[in-house]
Design an enzyme around this catalytic site. Structure first.
Site, PDB file in Angstrom:
ATOM      1  CG  HIS A 273       1.160   5.121   4.116  1.00  0.00           C
ATOM      2  ND1 HIS A 273       0.387   5.048   5.254  1.00  0.00           N
ATOM      3  CD2 HIS A 273       1.857   3.958   4.082  1.00  0.00           C
ATOM      4  CE1 HIS A 273       0.606   3.907   5.877  1.00  0.00           C
ATOM      5  NE2 HIS A 273       1.499   3.232   5.193  1.00  0.00           N
TER       6      HIS A 273
ATOM      7  CG  HIS B 235      -0.286  -0.256   2.500  1.00  0.00           C
ATOM      8  ND1 HIS B 235       0.031  -1.526   2.933  1.00  0.00           N
ATOM      9  CD2 HIS B 235       0.149   0.588   3.477  1.00  0.00           C
ATOM     10  CE1 HIS B 235       0.621  -1.464   4.110  1.00  0.00           C
ATOM     11  NE2 HIS B 235       0.720  -0.182   4.473  1.00  0.00           N
TER      12      HIS B 235
END
Ligand code: AMP
Length: 119
Positions: A104, A102
Site C-alpha cells: 500500500h 501488495h
C-alpha cells in the site's frame, strides 16, 4: 499456494481498475476504498505470492521492486517531499484481505502514527 485472487483478474484486465503504474514486474492501481487522499496498491505481475511470509529468498527482489515502484510513483506525483507511507499487511492480525502480496502507498495528507493494538 498460488491460487488466483481478484488481483490476478486486474492484471489480466478482466475486472476494471485505475492502473497508474506498470513495468515488466509490477502493476500499480488505485485502491477501491482509499484510506488516504492517495492510496495505490503495488503488486507483482508474474507471481502470485499469498503473503509476505510466503516470500522465498529467490523472490526477495520482488519486495524491493514493489518499494521502488511506489517510490518512483510518489516522486513523479510530487508526493515524495512531503512524504508517504508504505504498508504490507500479513494475515489476520494485520487485516489482510487479498492473498496476493501488495504494497500500500498512502500519501497526500499527514497520516498520523499507528501500530498499537486497536488503533
Ligand atoms: P489488504 O487489506 O492489505 O489485504 O488490502 C487489500 C486492499 O485491496 C484493500 O485496501 C481493498 O480496498 C483493496 N481492494 C479490494 N478490491 C479491490 C479492487 N477491485 N480494486 C482495487 N482495490 C481493491
Amino acid at each position: 499456494m498460488t491460487s488466483e485472487t481478484l488481483f490476478s483478474k486486474i492484471i489480466r484486465r478482466e475486472i476494471p481498475a485505475t492502473i497508474v503504474y506498470e513495468d515488466e514486474e509490477v502493476l500499480g492501481f488505485k485502491d477501491i476504498a482509499p484510506q488516504a487522499p492517495v492510496h495505490v496498491l503495488f503488486i507483482p505481475k508474474n507471481e502470485v505470492i499469498p503473503t509476505l511470509d510466503d516470500v522465498t529468498p529467490g523472490q526477495a527482489h520482488l519486495i524491493g521492486k514493489l518499494a521502488l515502484a511506489a517510490a518512483q510513483y510518489a516522486r513523479e506525483q510530487g508526493l515524495a517531499e512531503d512524504g508517504y507511507r508504505i504498508v504490507m499487511n500479513c494475515r489476520e492480525h494485520a487485516g489482510q484481505t487479498v492473498f496476493h502480496i501488495h504494497l500500500h502507498l498512502l500519501a497526500g495528507a499527514p497520516l498520523g502514527h499507528f501500530g498499537a493494538p486497536g488503533q
